[in-house]
Motif scaffolding. Structure first.
Motif, PDB file in Angstrom:
ATOM      1  N   LYS A 157      38.572   9.114  -0.540  1.00  0.00           N
ATOM      2  CA  LYS A 157      38.061   8.480  -1.751  1.00  0.00           C
ATOM      3  C   LYS A 157      36.543   8.391  -1.655  1.00  0.00           C
ATOM      4  CE  LYS A 157      42.154   5.565  -2.482  1.00  0.00           C
ATOM      5  NZ  LYS A 157      42.649   4.163  -2.630  1.00  0.00           N
ATOM      6  N   LEU A 158      35.878   8.461  -2.798  1.00  0.00           N
ATOM      7  CA  LEU A 158      34.429   8.337  -2.829  1.00  0.00           C
ATOM      8  C   LEU A 158      34.030   7.304  -3.882  1.00  0.00           C
ATOM      9  CD1 LEU A 158      33.177  12.025  -2.550  1.00  0.00           C
ATOM     10  CD2 LEU A 158      32.923  10.224  -0.867  1.00  0.00           C
ATOM     11  N   PRO A 159      33.662   6.129  -3.471  1.00  0.00           N
ATOM     12  CA  PRO A 159      33.172   5.164  -4.449  1.00  0.00           C
ATOM     13  C   PRO A 159      31.721   5.464  -4.823  1.00  0.00           C
ATOM     14  CG  PRO A 159      33.155   4.208  -2.256  1.00  0.00           C
ATOM     15  CD  PRO A 159      33.755   5.573  -2.119  1.00  0.00           C
ATOM     16  N   PHE A 160      31.407   5.376  -6.094  1.00  0.00           N
ATOM     17  CA  PHE A 160      30.016   5.497  -6.506  1.00  0.00           C
ATOM     18  C   PHE A 160      29.749   4.493  -7.607  1.00  0.00           C
ATOM     19  CE2 PHE A 160      32.109   8.248  -9.484  1.00  0.00           C
ATOM     20  CZ  PHE A 160      31.342   8.246 -10.637  1.00  0.00           C
ATOM     21  N   SER A 161      28.496   4.038  -7.647  1.00  0.00           N
ATOM     22  CA  SER A 161      28.144   2.951  -8.550  1.00  0.00           C
ATOM     23  C   SER A 161      27.111   3.389  -9.568  1.00  0.00           C
ATOM     24  CB  SER A 161      27.596   1.752  -7.757  1.00  0.00           C
ATOM     25  OG  SER A 161      28.553   1.294  -6.830  1.00  0.00           O
ATOM     26  N   VAL A 162      27.313   2.943 -10.810  1.00  0.00           N
ATOM     27  CA  VAL A 162      26.384   3.204 -11.898  1.00  0.00           C
ATOM     28  C   VAL A 162      25.865   1.858 -12.395  1.00  0.00           C
ATOM     29  CG1 VAL A 162      26.093   4.207 -14.190  1.00  0.00           C
ATOM     30  CG2 VAL A 162      27.658   5.276 -12.558  1.00  0.00           C
ATOM     31  N   TYR A 163      24.527   1.723 -12.470  1.00  0.00           N
ATOM     32  CA  TYR A 163      23.912   0.485 -12.945  1.00  0.00           C
ATOM     33  C   TYR A 163      23.427   0.707 -14.375  1.00  0.00           C
ATOM     34  CZ  TYR A 163      23.776  -0.902  -8.010  1.00  0.00           C
ATOM     35  OH  TYR A 163      24.115  -1.221  -6.713  1.00  0.00           O
ATOM     36  N   VAL A 164      23.823  -0.185 -15.293  1.00  0.00           N
ATOM     37  CA  VAL A 164      23.448  -0.082 -16.707  1.00  0.00           C
ATOM     38  C   VAL A 164      22.763  -1.372 -17.134  1.00  0.00           C
ATOM     39  CG1 VAL A 164      24.286   0.233 -19.059  1.00  0.00           C
ATOM     40  CG2 VAL A 164      25.398   1.453 -17.174  1.00  0.00           C
ATOM     41  N   TYR A 165      21.586  -1.234 -17.766  1.00  0.00           N
ATOM     42  CA  TYR A 165      20.891  -2.417 -18.286  1.00  0.00           C
ATOM     43  C   TYR A 165      21.681  -2.993 -19.453  1.00  0.00           C
ATOM     44  CZ  TYR A 165      16.734  -1.163 -15.581  1.00  0.00           C
ATOM     45  OH  TYR A 165      15.860  -0.888 -14.561  1.00  0.00           O
ATOM     46  N   LYS A 166      21.859  -4.315 -19.449  1.00  0.00           N
ATOM     47  CA  LYS A 166      22.668  -4.945 -20.484  1.00  0.00           C
ATOM     48  C   LYS A 166      21.969  -4.977 -21.835  1.00  0.00           C
ATOM     49  CE  LYS A 166      25.533  -7.929 -17.564  1.00  0.00           C
ATOM     50  NZ  LYS A 166      25.978  -9.330 -17.291  1.00  0.00           N
ATOM     51  N   ASP A 167      20.633  -5.105 -21.843  1.00  0.00           N
ATOM     52  CA  ASP A 167      19.939  -5.245 -23.120  1.00  0.00           C
ATOM     53  C   ASP A 167      19.807  -3.921 -23.869  1.00  0.00           C
ATOM     54  OD1 ASP A 167      18.196  -4.104 -21.351  1.00  0.00           O
ATOM     55  OD2 ASP A 167      16.447  -5.291 -21.964  1.00  0.00           O
ATOM     56  N   SER A 168      19.535  -2.844 -23.139  1.00  0.00           N
ATOM     57  CA  SER A 168      19.282  -1.552 -23.800  1.00  0.00           C
ATOM     58  C   SER A 168      20.428  -0.570 -23.673  1.00  0.00           C
ATOM     59  CB  SER A 168      18.020  -0.913 -23.207  1.00  0.00           C
ATOM     60  OG  SER A 168      18.215  -0.615 -21.824  1.00  0.00           O
ATOM     61  N   GLY A 169      21.333  -0.819 -22.710  1.00  0.00           N
ATOM     62  CA  GLY A 169      22.413   0.139 -22.486  1.00  0.00           C
ATOM     63  C   GLY A 169      21.971   1.373 -21.734  1.00  0.00           C
ATOM     64  N   LYS A 170      20.724   1.372 -21.233  1.00  0.00           N
ATOM     65  CA  LYS A 170      20.205   2.545 -20.540  1.00  0.00           C
ATOM     66  C   LYS A 170      20.620   2.529 -19.064  1.00  0.00           C
ATOM     67  CE  LYS A 170      16.215   3.617 -23.433  1.00  0.00           C
ATOM     68  NZ  LYS A 170      14.757   3.901 -23.455  1.00  0.00           N
ATOM     69  N   LEU A 171      20.558   3.717 -18.476  1.00  0.00           N
ATOM     70  CA  LEU A 171      20.928   3.899 -17.086  1.00  0.00           C
ATOM     71  C   LEU A 171      19.807   3.376 -16.185  1.00  0.00           C
ATOM     72  CD1 LEU A 171      23.363   5.169 -15.626  1.00  0.00           C
ATOM     73  CD2 LEU A 171      22.069   7.295 -15.503  1.00  0.00           C
ATOM     74  N   ALA A 172      20.158   2.568 -15.194  1.00  0.00           N
ATOM     75  CA  ALA A 172      19.165   2.033 -14.262  1.00  0.00           C
ATOM     76  C   ALA A 172      19.211   2.750 -12.920  1.00  0.00           C
ATOM     77  CB  ALA A 172      19.397   0.540 -14.059  1.00  0.00           C
ATOM     78  N   ALA A 173      20.403   3.040 -12.428  1.00  0.00           N
ATOM     79  CA  ALA A 173      20.508   3.693 -11.119  1.00  0.00           C
ATOM     80  C   ALA A 173      21.913   4.216 -10.893  1.00  0.00           C
ATOM     81  CB  ALA A 173      20.127   2.721 -10.003  1.00  0.00           C
ATOM     82  N   ILE A 174      22.030   5.148  -9.948  1.00  0.00           N
ATOM     83  CA  ILE A 174      23.322   5.657  -9.480  1.00  0.00           C
ATOM     84  C   ILE A 174      23.267   5.693  -7.964  1.00  0.00           C
ATOM     85  CG2 ILE A 174      24.938   7.587  -9.469  1.00  0.00           C
ATOM     86  CD1 ILE A 174      23.763   8.511 -12.090  1.00  0.00           C
ATOM     87  N   GLU A 175      24.304   5.220  -7.312  1.00  0.00           N
ATOM     88  CA  GLU A 175      24.378   5.251  -5.855  1.00  0.00           C
ATOM     89  C   GLU A 175      25.693   5.881  -5.420  1.00  0.00           C
ATOM     90  OE1 GLU A 175      21.787   1.297  -4.563  1.00  0.00           O
ATOM     91  OE2 GLU A 175      23.974   1.201  -4.638  1.00  0.00           O
ATOM     92  N   LEU A 176      25.596   6.693  -4.378  1.00  0.00           N
ATOM     93  CA  LEU A 176      26.786   7.367  -3.852  1.00  0.00           C
ATOM     94  C   LEU A 176      26.628   7.497  -2.349  1.00  0.00           C
ATOM     95  CD1 LEU A 176      29.403   9.074  -4.185  1.00  0.00           C
ATOM     96  CD2 LEU A 176      27.924  11.050  -4.577  1.00  0.00           C
ATOM     97  N   GLU A 177      27.660   7.105  -1.617  1.00  0.00           N
ATOM     98  CA  GLU A 177      27.616   7.214  -0.159  1.00  0.00           C
ATOM     99  C   GLU A 177      28.888   7.852   0.364  1.00  0.00           C
ATOM    100  OE1 GLU A 177      26.906   3.458   1.624  1.00  0.00           O
ATOM    101  OE2 GLU A 177      24.860   3.264   0.841  1.00  0.00           O
ATOM    102  N   SER A 178      28.738   8.557   1.490  1.00  0.00           N
ATOM    103  CA  SER A 178      29.895   9.202   2.125  1.00  0.00           C
ATOM    104  C   SER A 178      29.733   9.106   3.638  1.00  0.00           C
ATOM    105  CB  SER A 178      29.983  10.667   1.697  1.00  0.00           C
ATOM    106  OG  SER A 178      30.994  11.343   2.404  1.00  0.00           O
ATOM    107  N   GLU A 179      30.829   8.879   4.313  1.00  0.00           N
ATOM    108  CA  GLU A 179      30.799   8.796   5.774  1.00  0.00           C
ATOM    109  C   GLU A 179      32.065   9.418   6.335  1.00  0.00           C
ATOM    110  OE1 GLU A 179      30.278   5.463   9.344  1.00  0.00           O
ATOM    111  OE2 GLU A 179      29.985   4.926   7.227  1.00  0.00           O
ATOM    112  N   ASP A 180      31.902  10.221   7.393  1.00  0.00           N
ATOM    113  CA  ASP A 180      33.047  10.882   8.009  1.00  0.00           C
ATOM    114  C   ASP A 180      32.795  10.976   9.511  1.00  0.00           C
ATOM    115  OD1 ASP A 180      35.472  12.058   8.188  1.00  0.00           O
ATOM    116  OD2 ASP A 180      34.845  14.036   7.504  1.00  0.00           O
TER     117      ASP A 180
END
Length: 569
Positions: A304-327
């Motif tokens: 499984k690969l969890p990844f996170s998307v950050y969205v500003y609440k006031d504008s609905g615009k994209l703030a950041a994306i984070e993705l990590e993997s470890e094996d």
């Protein structure tokens, strides 16, 4: 491990491709129950053709919020490219004109074409110039394919009639001259050689330039992606980014989630390119099956690969994306992290990865920044990248190393359309392109005035213009080449050989042939002399001395040992 890396790469590709595709669609399905159009956004879009932004509550509809954020991202950073896209859409109706001219290393090429898409006809003018010699040709394409080359064939036009081409060829001496008894036999031979018949060619290119088919394929892909993304589990969490309220939306992406998305992309390209895609990549279907099998294996392994998307609440615009993997296992460990940050006019991307095993360890870091710029009335973008790599061999430090490389790319355009495109690597100029870029509601043009690579002008310039309108010249009266006798062709060839163009080409060929002959003679003499002298000296100095010493030592030792050990004692 191989499957996991492919899975991770696939996820990154999907994230980036999806951000662009959603911006090209007519609309993205949004939750109407939890959505509302704000008065501020409605006012901002007054008088514009694009639809007002629909604000989505990310905690109630995380999937809709993410899709909307990617749409806004594409609109913000595509900039003028969206205008160009609209221009191309408007150019998709009625007649259209193409103009192209290029000059490189003394050769000039020109092409001007008017296409009547409704009638399926076109008219083109070709021109070529080299070493003071120039030639022009006129070509009509439609039910008749007609060519006129005044400088070589005079004012007469020659061509074929497509609607009767099979019958005309059947009655022509050309068929027998080609060694066939019938058109059917010729087509069978052609199909055996090429692997496809004329009907296959028609199917091959039939839908490639169909605007409606292209639009439908895009809409189908967006619908499939929207459905697939909404099927992935999402967990929301309120967070602060600076002084702004944001929502962190975390998706747990599994290989099974990837399968419908991969299939959707496959169907999209097949719908667009059909048989051409199958012909250029006959294993495409097998590649898809292989990738799906890899995803099945990864799913069975519980990856499984969890990844996170950050969205500003006031504008609905994209703030950041984070993705990590470890094996890791008992022999090695591998980590990778990817982060995108979005601010006004700027995107930052950072990738970090490390690998540690019994024998070696390494680390990589890539920082990439894209930002829109406005300098002295010129607008455009700048891209900078810094890549560092460290490798340590735990058994032999002589093989350990590290390096850092930096690349800068910039594009600046003024209000008149003049642009400069620069590429630098590690502070050194690599390439500079200067030209013009202009577009409006009915035309698009780009011109390249100069290209300087590694400090030298490569001598290249070109201009391309696409605009709506233009007149397709009426097809002239012409001679059907299949109605010509063998003597007619011989007479035509004789007249062509008497033309000024033919004589100029012949003179140019002879000059080039003499140059090549002198070139060949020079190298023949050079290499003959060089190798004669080289091998004479080589054999004299090396082999004679070597064999003298070798045999002297060999026989001395051999006979000493032989007489001492074998014979006398």
């Amino acid at each position: 491990m191989k499957n996991k890396l492919r899975f991770l790469s696939l996820l990154l590709a999907i994230v980036m491709c999806f951000s662009m595709l959603v911006a090209c669609g007519d609309d993205v399905e949004k939750s109407k129950k939890d959505s509302e159009t704000t008065e501020e956004n409605a006012e901002n879009n007054k008088g514009e053709t694009k639809k007002p932004f629909v604000k989505v509550d990310p905690e109630k509809d995380p999937h809709g919020a993410v899709l909307g954020a990617f749409t806004l991202l594409a609109e913000d950073y595509a900039g003028g490219l969206l205008d160009i896209s609209e221009t191309c859409t408007k150019l998709g109706e009625g007649n259209i004109s193409y103009d192209f001219d290029m000059e490189f290393d003394g050769t000039e090429i020109g092409l001007s074409t008017v296409l009547d898409r409704d009638g399926g006809n076109s008219y083109s003018e070709f021109s070529v110039g080299y070493e003071g010699i120039s030639a022009k040709a006129n070509v009509w394409l439609g039910d008749d394919v007609v060519v006129k080359i005044p400088a070589l064939l005079g004012d007469d036009a020659y061509g074929v009639k497509l609607s009767t081409i099979e019958e005309d060829l059947e009655n022509s001496f050309i068929l027998e001259a080609m060694g066939f008894d019938s058109v059917d036999e010729m087509m069978e031979d052609f199909e055996d050689e090429v692997g496809m018949g004329m009907d296959d060619f028609a199917d091959l290119f039939g839908g490639m330039f169909d605007v409606e088919a292209t639009q439908k394929a895009s809409e189908d892909l967006i619908d499939a992606l929207d459905k697939a993304v909404r099927g992935i589990d999402a967990v929301t969490e309120s967070q602060k980014i600076g002084d702004k309220d944001a929502c962190k939306i975390t998706f747990t992406f599994t290989p099974e989630d990837a399968k419908p998305i991969v299939t959707a992309f496959y169907d999209y390209y097949v719908a667009l390119y059909g048989q051409l895609l199958e012909l250029s990549n006959p294993t495409l279907g097998e590649d898809l099956d292989s990738l799906l099998e890899d995803l099945d294996e990864a799913q069975a392994a519980g990856e499984k690969l969890p990844f996170s998307v950050y969205v500003y609440k006031d504008s609905g615009k994209l703030a950041a994306i984070e993705l990590e993997s470890e094996d890791s296992d008992e022999d090695y460990s591998e980590k990778a992290s990817y982060k995108f940050e979005f601010t006004d006019g700027e995107i930052k991307y950072e990738k970090k990865s490390s690998y540690d095993s019994e024998y070696s360890k390494s680390s990589d870091e890539l920082k990439l920044t894209y930002k829109t710029v406005n300098k002295g009335g010129k607008t455009g973008f700048e891209i900078t990248s810094a890549n560092s790599h460290v490798f340590e061999d735990k058994e032999d430090t002589d093989y350990s190393y590290d390096y850092v490389s930096e690349v800068e790319i910039s594009f600046l355009k003024d209000s008149k359309g003049s642009f400069t495109f620069d590429v630098k690597a590690d502070g050194e100029d690599v390439c500079t392109v200067k030209g013009t870029l202009k577009y409006d509601s009915k035309s698009f043009s780009i011109g390249i005035d100069s290209i300087v690579a590694n400090g030298e002008d490569v001598g290249f310039s070109a201009n391309i213009t696409v605009k709506s309108g233009g007149k397709v010249e009426k097809t002239p009266k012409y001679t059907n080449i299949f109605s010509m006798s063998q003597s007619d062709f011989e007479e035509l060839a004789e007249n062509a050989q008497k033309s000024a163009l033919y004589k100029e080409l012949e003179e140019l060929y002879n000059t080039m042939s003499d140059d090549y002959k002198d070139y060949d003679d020079y190298y023949d003499d050079y290499y003959d002399d060089y190798y004669d002298d080289y091998y004479d000296d080589y054999y004299d100095d090396y082999y004679d001395d070597y064999y003298d010493d070798y045999y002297d030592d060999y026989y001395d030792d051999y006979y000493d040992d032989y007489y001492d050990d074998e014979y006398y004692f």
